[in-house]
Scaffold this motif. Structure first.
Motif, mmCIF file in Angstrom:
data_model
loop_
_atom_site.group_PDB
_atom_site.id
_atom_site.type_symbol
_atom_site.label_atom_id
_atom_site.label_comp_id
_atom_site.label_asym_id
_atom_site.label_seq_id
_atom_site.Cartn_x
_atom_site.Cartn_y
_atom_site.Cartn_z
ATOM 1 N N SER A 100 0.819 -1.208 0.000
ATOM 2 C CA SER A 100 0.000 0.000 0.000
ATOM 3 C C SER A 100 0.853 1.258 0.000
ATOM 4 O O SER A 100 1.988 1.262 0.487
ATOM 5 C CB SER A 100 -0.905 0.011 1.244
ATOM 6 O OG SER A 100 -1.596 1.223 1.389
ATOM 7 N N ARG A 101 0.292 2.312 -0.564
ATOM 8 C CA ARG A 101 0.861 3.637 -0.378
ATOM 9 C C ARG A 101 0.532 4.113 1.032
ATOM 10 O O ARG A 101 -0.333 3.562 1.709
ATOM 11 C CB ARG A 101 0.266 4.616 -1.393
ATOM 12 C CG ARG A 101 0.641 4.348 -2.819
ATOM 13 C CD ARG A 101 -0.096 5.245 -3.779
ATOM 14 N NE ARG A 101 0.226 6.650 -3.587
ATOM 15 C CZ ARG A 101 -0.171 7.623 -4.407
ATOM 16 N NH1 ARG A 101 -0.920 7.347 -5.465
ATOM 17 N NH2 ARG A 101 0.163 8.872 -4.178
ATOM 18 N N GLU A 102 1.207 5.149 1.475
ATOM 19 C CA GLU A 102 0.826 5.793 2.739
ATOM 20 C C GLU A 102 -0.607 6.306 2.603
ATOM 21 O O GLU A 102 -0.991 6.804 1.541
ATOM 22 C CB GLU A 102 1.761 6.959 3.035
ATOM 23 C CG GLU A 102 3.239 6.575 3.084
ATOM 24 C CD GLU A 102 3.703 6.208 4.478
ATOM 25 O OE1 GLU A 102 2.835 6.119 5.380
ATOM 26 O OE2 GLU A 102 4.907 6.023 4.651
ATOM 27 N N TYR A 103 -1.396 6.179 3.652
ATOM 28 C CA TYR A 103 -2.769 6.674 3.593
ATOM 29 C C TYR A 103 -3.161 7.266 4.941
ATOM 30 O O TYR A 103 -2.528 6.989 5.965
ATOM 31 C CB TYR A 103 -3.731 5.548 3.204
ATOM 32 C CG TYR A 103 -3.916 4.492 4.273
ATOM 33 C CD1 TYR A 103 -5.031 4.510 5.111
ATOM 34 C CD2 TYR A 103 -2.984 3.478 4.448
ATOM 35 C CE1 TYR A 103 -5.208 3.550 6.092
ATOM 36 C CE2 TYR A 103 -3.138 2.506 5.422
ATOM 37 C CZ TYR A 103 -4.254 2.549 6.244
ATOM 38 O OH TYR A 103 -4.424 1.613 7.226
ATOM 39 N N THR A 104 -4.193 8.083 4.914
ATOM 40 C CA THR A 104 -4.673 8.728 6.141
ATOM 41 C C THR A 104 -5.770 7.875 6.768
ATOM 42 O O THR A 104 -6.843 7.691 6.181
ATOM 43 C CB THR A 104 -5.240 10.128 5.837
ATOM 44 O OG1 THR A 104 -4.221 10.913 5.211
ATOM 45 C CG2 THR A 104 -5.719 10.800 7.110
ATOM 46 N N PRO A 105 -5.544 7.296 7.946
ATOM 47 C CA PRO A 105 -6.558 6.449 8.584
ATOM 48 C C PRO A 105 -7.830 7.236 8.889
ATOM 49 O O PRO A 105 -7.775 8.370 9.359
ATOM 50 C CB PRO A 105 -5.875 5.983 9.877
ATOM 51 C CG PRO A 105 -4.406 6.176 9.634
ATOM 52 C CD PRO A 105 -4.302 7.367 8.739
ATOM 53 N N TRP A 106 -8.962 6.644 8.599
ATOM 54 C CA TRP A 106 -10.231 7.298 8.927
ATOM 55 C C TRP A 106 -11.237 6.312 9.502
ATOM 56 O O TRP A 106 -12.308 6.709 9.962
ATOM 57 C CB TRP A 106 -10.846 7.952 7.690
ATOM 58 C CG TRP A 106 -11.145 6.985 6.554
ATOM 59 C CD1 TRP A 106 -10.279 6.520 5.621
ATOM 60 C CD2 TRP A 106 -12.406 6.366 6.266
ATOM 61 N NE1 TRP A 106 -10.907 5.640 4.759
ATOM 62 C CE2 TRP A 106 -12.222 5.549 5.129
ATOM 63 C CE3 TRP A 106 -13.683 6.442 6.851
ATOM 64 C CZ2 TRP A 106 -13.253 4.779 4.575
ATOM 65 C CZ3 TRP A 106 -14.710 5.685 6.289
ATOM 66 C CH2 TRP A 106 -14.495 4.872 5.156
ATOM 67 N N ARG A 107 -10.891 5.022 9.516
ATOM 68 C CA ARG A 107 -11.793 4.010 10.061
ATOM 69 C C ARG A 107 -11.457 3.733 11.518
ATOM 70 O O ARG A 107 -10.407 4.077 12.013
ATOM 71 C CB ARG A 107 -11.633 2.707 9.268
ATOM 72 C CG ARG A 107 -12.002 2.816 7.811
ATOM 73 C CD ARG A 107 -13.490 2.684 7.607
ATOM 74 N NE ARG A 107 -13.958 1.341 7.875
ATOM 75 C CZ ARG A 107 -15.237 1.013 7.996
ATOM 76 N NH1 ARG A 107 -16.180 1.944 7.898
ATOM 77 N NH2 ARG A 107 -15.599 -0.232 8.224
ATOM 78 N N GLY A 108 -12.340 3.071 12.216
ATOM 79 C CA GLY A 108 -12.033 2.610 13.555
ATOM 80 C C GLY A 108 -12.989 3.152 14.596
ATOM 81 O O GLY A 108 -13.694 4.126 14.385
ATOM 82 N N HIS A 109 -12.949 2.494 15.758
ATOM 83 C CA HIS A 109 -13.866 2.868 16.839
ATOM 84 C C HIS A 109 -13.594 4.264 17.382
ATOM 85 O O HIS A 109 -14.470 4.905 17.940
ATOM 86 C CB HIS A 109 -13.760 1.843 17.977
ATOM 87 C CG HIS A 109 -14.196 0.478 17.573
ATOM 88 N ND1 HIS A 109 -15.483 0.187 17.189
ATOM 89 C CD2 HIS A 109 -13.499 -0.677 17.470
ATOM 90 C CE1 HIS A 109 -15.571 -1.096 16.881
ATOM 91 N NE2 HIS A 109 -14.388 -1.636 17.042
ATOM 92 N N SER A 110 -12.345 4.725 17.238
ATOM 93 C CA SER A 110 -12.038 6.048 17.776
ATOM 94 C C SER A 110 -12.698 7.155 16.973
ATOM 95 O O SER A 110 -12.820 8.273 17.425
ATOM 96 C CB SER A 110 -10.520 6.265 17.791
ATOM 97 O OG SER A 110 -10.001 6.134 16.474
ATOM 98 N N ALA A 111 -13.088 6.851 15.750
ATOM 99 C CA ALA A 111 -13.779 7.844 14.913
ATOM 100 C C ALA A 111 -14.870 7.133 14.124
ATOM 101 O O ALA A 111 -14.741 6.917 12.935
ATOM 102 C CB ALA A 111 -12.786 8.520 13.963
ATOM 103 N N PRO A 112 -15.958 6.719 14.816
ATOM 104 C CA PRO A 112 -17.002 5.961 14.119
ATOM 105 C C PRO A 112 -17.623 6.761 12.991
ATOM 106 O O PRO A 112 -17.740 7.975 13.052
ATOM 107 C CB PRO A 112 -18.033 5.682 15.232
ATOM 108 C CG PRO A 112 -17.760 6.700 16.287
ATOM 109 C CD PRO A 112 -16.300 6.985 16.215
ATOM 110 N N ARG A 113 -18.027 6.096 11.923
ATOM 111 C CA ARG A 113 -18.544 6.780 10.746
ATOM 112 C C ARG A 113 -19.710 5.986 10.177
ATOM 113 O O ARG A 113 -19.595 4.812 9.910
ATOM 114 C CB ARG A 113 -17.406 6.904 9.703
ATOM 115 C CG ARG A 113 -17.842 7.097 8.244
ATOM 116 C CD ARG A 113 -18.043 8.567 7.899
ATOM 117 N NE ARG A 113 -19.205 9.170 8.522
ATOM 118 C CZ ARG A 113 -20.461 9.051 8.048
ATOM 119 N NH1 ARG A 113 -20.724 8.356 6.984
ATOM 120 N NH2 ARG A 113 -21.467 9.650 8.666
ATOM 121 N N GLY A 114 -20.850 6.627 10.029
ATOM 122 C CA GLY A 114 -21.971 6.026 9.345
ATOM 123 C C GLY A 114 -22.898 5.249 10.252
ATOM 124 O O GLY A 114 -22.961 5.461 11.467
#
Length: 995
Positions: A134-148
């Motif tokens: 993978s390339r470097e990416y910005t994490p946005w998933r996870g319990h610390s930042a729930p989405r949807g």
């Protein structure tokens, strides 16, 4: 267990449900305190102590089983958790490890006795997870930042467990693999549009559809509101994919949308009528979720939307805000379409999307491309065609991606070579610039390696049905015989009947047979892609069936011989606990029922080839049980799952690995009948024949594929928290073991380049030696002084394997060669396929001249224990020689012997010492090992035996090498690339080879 005890366990189960659901953000918290708190809140009259929990787990009631399942699901989730979800609690531990489990237990505050009990009942699953480049990416998933809104993924999880009977480990494996994909897509609520592109590599018929169904479920829950699934190039495949998604993800309520059951497009579907389609117990939007609106159905591909474009328009609740704002996304229904990769279909879709152009920049879109190496890739030669137009499907995909700036493209394939050869600098193409994920081989999967004895240590004369996959499953087709009497085809058909009878027998006798394991029983016949050939072959098959005499004495005797010589001994060795008839007489009563299922309607053969005159759509595994012989070509060779496939008869050749692998329909899951599987396949029948050994071809593909996956796994390891390689640097990892079998079609390889292969501490064995006499003489002349200069007496080498305790011993003549001298020799060698050794030479030059990481090379010339196979070369001194033959063209198979490798690995520093004094005498810092094998091919061996001399023009001076384990290069990376893209700039700057 008494009623009171059962009630206590039931109350405790209810408490634990509440406790685990209430652990904030999925983080393990002190268990005893939580149980006690909820017991007080609910005024539950139950012993809430940890000792009571252990007693409940040790019981044998239905409630105990439910409590154990609850904890198995939760512990598996914690064991597998990765990424941002674990940052707050996992203490840096890796997923699927004992260390992670210890952290979980510590946070739960469990007593030693409870830990031991849970570890015994629910051991940590340490099977390798997906490999990610993978390339470097910005994490946005996870319990610390729930989405949807978590709706469709939990529903899919429940469906897999409750309806399909998947284990918690298997569901967790799927969830982890799907999460690795979704977390590398863009955040659907981000103000800045980003279009990620990735590739997921599975195995042929190994469950890729289940994986991308999981990705779709997680993506729509996160906020993706337009999902476009490109379901292959055939109506058959598109419809198959639509049904799977409707059945396992969309659900009954979204399909019906207020209409009556009888008006559903699945009103005649067996699984619909039996209630096997997922149910949300109400329309999701009315129960706190959101709906999925289908824009295609099982029988109808995408059509231009006559009612304006309303079906594609997504209404915004907050008109002043963009659609990707959570206040709009979370209230909007998702749109799903499964479309065929067809120019006219995609043209309609592009045209309709252009009508809502004002909204397109706001729609988080997911494009899933099934079989992404077929049709999707641009096959226009960039060097020949200049600015020529793209190929049709690729052009439409480029338009689609151009219209949808928030689209995430995820390709799925089992044959990734075409995709990784795409030009990385072509931003309008589908190169997986952001991530490449290799899925692990699933448990229970029967793949290409299960039909071959790859690198077996067992001598051929000691192989049995139990220890040899080839003996157990492979039956050769003799082309010369087959032209005369169809003997191989008749024997394959007889085996199809016998295995059918065994399935009927097991249905009646074996309680361990999985539910509906034998709903389908099929035989595949694949000789040609031409429909005209299929007409002739169908006639042959029907004639053989009519003449078979399966209910006559003659037919019974033929079946008896095949049962006793083939089916029974293989099943005795490989039935894995399933019932096996003790004799043919025990099986005989079931043969009539088996033949009736196959040919009772006087039509034992189904043609699947698109020829409407002879194909009647009978191969619909969803609507009915099928016990038939399937005959076809292209339609049966990509994506289409042949259910219940037990016997295959395969003779069709192909010129590239991707096409051949896709024709391997015998790969897949064979629960309940793995021992019955047989493959009749074309072999290299005689010298000089133009026929290619198809079995050898599949073995080469397996080696190519495993090499690709192994290198991905090695390069996926982060260095200082950063990726070693990105997807743009993957193409050179593709190898080719047979010269006639390219990785993929030539028009998909325009951007392929060679690379340097770094292999510290690894056994490397070139096999592409020249065939011309002058070249052989040249090579022998280079090696002869080295061979003649070795010690006059052999040394004894030994090494005992740590894991198995197996001792490997051999004797060898020895010598030392300076690094520069070896390099000069290797540079001068001639090859039958130079590209095979060139990447290794680049590496050896680098560690010799640039990094200086090799001090010397130990030369070994193994000598036979007996006096046979010895001959002189340039003097009167004799040496051991080895009899080996080429598999195809210039390539040999394995040349070395397994017993020679462990001691060489030890000397090069790759293995620890086992205490052998003689071997340890040769261990030195920065020492590599070269092992020499004077090889004599079969047609020249008689002359060597007669004369006692090795003819330099008939001798192949083969060798293997292991570089010092410390020879990793200056940056500790595994690879250095010489790959370039169409911008003519190196992907990674490499050091000059002009030493």
């Amino acid at each position: 267990m008494t009623a009171n005890e059962s009630g206590s366990v039931q109350t405790l189960l209810s408490l634990h449900h509440t406790v685990l659901a209430g652990m904030q953000a999925g983080v393990p918290m002190p268990l005893s305190e939580s149980v006690e708190f909820y017991a007080r809140m609910q005024a539950a009259l139950v012993d809430s102590s940890e000792a009571a929990f252990r007693d409940a787990l040790a019981g044998d009631s239905e409630e105990t089983g439910a409590l154990l399942r609850l904890w198995r699901k939760q512990l598996t989730e914690w064991d597998y958790a990765a990424g941002a979800a674990t940052d707050v609690w996992c203490a840096g531990t890796e997923a699927r490890t004992d260390e992670r489990r210890t952290v979980v237990f510590d946070r739960l505050g469990l007593e030693p006795a409870t830990r031991k009990l849970l570890d015994t009942e629910i051991p940590v699953n340490k099977q390798a997870g997906p490999v990610v480049i993978s390339r470097e990416y910005t994490p946005w998933r996870g319990h610390s930042a729930p989405r949807g809104t978590d709706w469709y993924w939990p529903a899919y999880e429940r469906y897999l467990r409750d309806t399909k009977g998947w284990s918690d480990d298997r569901v967790a494996d799927l969830g982890e693999a799907a999460e690795r994909v979704v977390e590398r897509m863009a955040d659907p609520t981000s103000a800045e549009a980003y279009q990620s592109k990735g590739l997921v590599v599975g195995y042929v018929q190994s469950g890729k559809t289940a994986n991308f169904t999981g990705v779709v479920a997680k993506a729509v829950d996160a906020g993706y509101r337009l999902v476009i699934v490109l379901g292959g190039t055939l109506n058959l495949l598109r419809g198959q994919t639509q049904r799977r998604l409707d059945m396992e993800l969309v659900g009954r309520e979204n399909i019906l949308r207020g209409t009556v059951e009888t008006e559903s497009d699945y009103a005649d579907d067996r699984d619909w009528l039996r209630g096997r389609f997922l149910s949300h117990t109400g329309l999701p939007s009315e129960r706190g979720g959101f709906d999925i609106e289908r824009l295609t159905t099982r029988d109808n591909d995408y059509k231009s939307l006559a009612q304006g474009i309303r079906a594609l328009e997504i209404e915004k609740r907050e008109k002043s805000l963009p659609l990707y704002d959570p206040r709009n996304l979370d209230q909007a229904a998702a749109r799903l379409m499964v479309v065929k990769k067809n120019k006219s279909v995609l043209t309609k879709l592009v045209k309709d999307l252009k009508k809502i152009s004002g909204l397109l920049g706001e729609i988080p879109t997911l494009i899933i491309d099934d079989e992404s190496d077929e049709a999707s890739v641009n096959t226009t030669n960039p060097r020949r065609s200049g600015n020529a137009e793209r190929t049709a499907i690729n052009e439409k995909l480029s338009e689609l991606l151009g219209l949808l700036p928030r689209a995430q493209y995820v390709g799925y394939t089992a044959t990734p070579f075409a995709n990784v050869f795409i030009d990385p600098s072509d931003s309008a193409d589908i190169f997986p610039k952001d991530f490449l994920i290799s899925l692990p081989r699933p448990k229970g999967y029967m793949g290409v390696q299960d039909f071959h004895d790859l690198d077996s240590h067992i001598p051929e004369d000691e192989r049995t049905f139990a220890n040899s996959n080839e003996l157990a499953y492979i039956r050769s087709i003799d082309a010369a015989e087959e032209e005369d009497d169809d003997s191989s085809l008749r024997r394959a058909m007889d085996m199809f009947v016998l295995t059918a009878a065994v399935k009927v027998y097991r249905e009646s006798q074996d309680p361990h047979v999985p539910a509906e394991a034998y709903r389908h029983h099929t035989m595949l016949v694949h000789e040609s892609r031409l429909t005209a050939d299929h007409r002739e072959l169908k006639g042959r098959l029907l004639r053989l069936w009519d003449e078979s005499g399966y209910t006559s004495a003659t037919g019974y005797e033929r079946l008896r011989e095949l049962f006793e010589s083939d089916l029974l001994p293989v099943s005795h060795a490989r039935a894995d606990g399933y019932a096996v008839p003790g004799s043919f007489d025990e099986l005989a009563p079931y043969i009539g029922a088996a033949t009736a299922r196959i040919g009772g309607d006087l039509n034992p053969v189904i043609v699947v080839n698109g020829d409407k005159d002879i194909e009647r759509g009978e191969a619909d595994f969803e609507r009915r049980s099928i016990w038939k012989i399937l005959l076809g070509g292209q339609k049966l060779s990509r994506g289409f799952t042949v259910e219940g496939l037990t016997v295959s008869y395969y003779r069709r050749r192909a010129g590239n690995a991707s096409t051949m692998m896709q024709m391997g329909r015998w790969f897949g899951f064979r629960a309940g009948y793995r021992d019955l599987v047989r493959l009749w396949i074309g072999r290299n029948e005689s010298a000089g024949t133009k026929e290619l050994d198809l079995y050898e071809g599949f073995e080469a593909i397996c080696r190519d594929e495993e090499s690709f996956r192994a290198q991905l796994a090695k390069y996926a390891v982060l260095i200082n928290g950063h990726p070693q390689v990105t997807p743009a640097q993957v193409p050179p990892l593709v190898s080719q073991h047979l010269p006639w079998l390219k990785p993929t079609s030539p028009n998909k390889m325009y951007n392929a380049r060679l690379m340097e292969v770094r292999s510290p501490g690894e056994w490397q064995e070139p096999t592409a030696y020249p065939t011309q006499s002058a070249a052989l003489r040249h090579n022998t002349g280079l090696w002869a002084p080295v061979l003649e200069g070795l010690s006059s007496t052999p040394s004894d080498f030994a090494h005992r394997e740590e894991a198995t305790g197996r001792l490997h011993k051999f004797s060898a003549l020895t010598g030392i060669l300076a690094p520069h001298d070896l390099l000069v020799l290797l540079r001068s060698l001639k090859w039958g396929a130079e590209q095979q050794f060139a990447p290794h030479l680049t590496y050896l030059e680098a560690i010799t001249k640039v990094t200086g990481q090799v001090n010397d090379w130990l030369i070994l010339a193994p000598q036979h224990a007996t006096g046979g196979k010895r001959a002189a070369l340039t003097s009167d001194r004799t040496f051991s020689w080895f009899g080996r033959d080429r598999r195809r063209g210039p390539l040999f198979g394995a040349i070395s012997e397994p017993k020679h490798r462990p001691a060489a690995h030890r000397i090069a520093g790759a293995f620890p010492s086992c205490g052998d004094t003689e071997t340890e005498r040769y261990v030195a810092e920065r020492r590599g090992v070269v092992t020499l094998y004077p090889v004599v091919e079969s047609e020249y061996r008689a002359a060597v035996t007669e004369t006692g001399r090795l003819d330099p023009s008939r001798l192949v001076m083969a060798f293997s090498f292991i570089a010092p384990t410390s020879a990793t290069g200056t940056d500790n990376k595994v690879v250095r690339f010489t790959t370039i893209n169409s911008s003519d700039e190196p992907i990674i700057e490499v050091q000059s080879r002009g030493f």
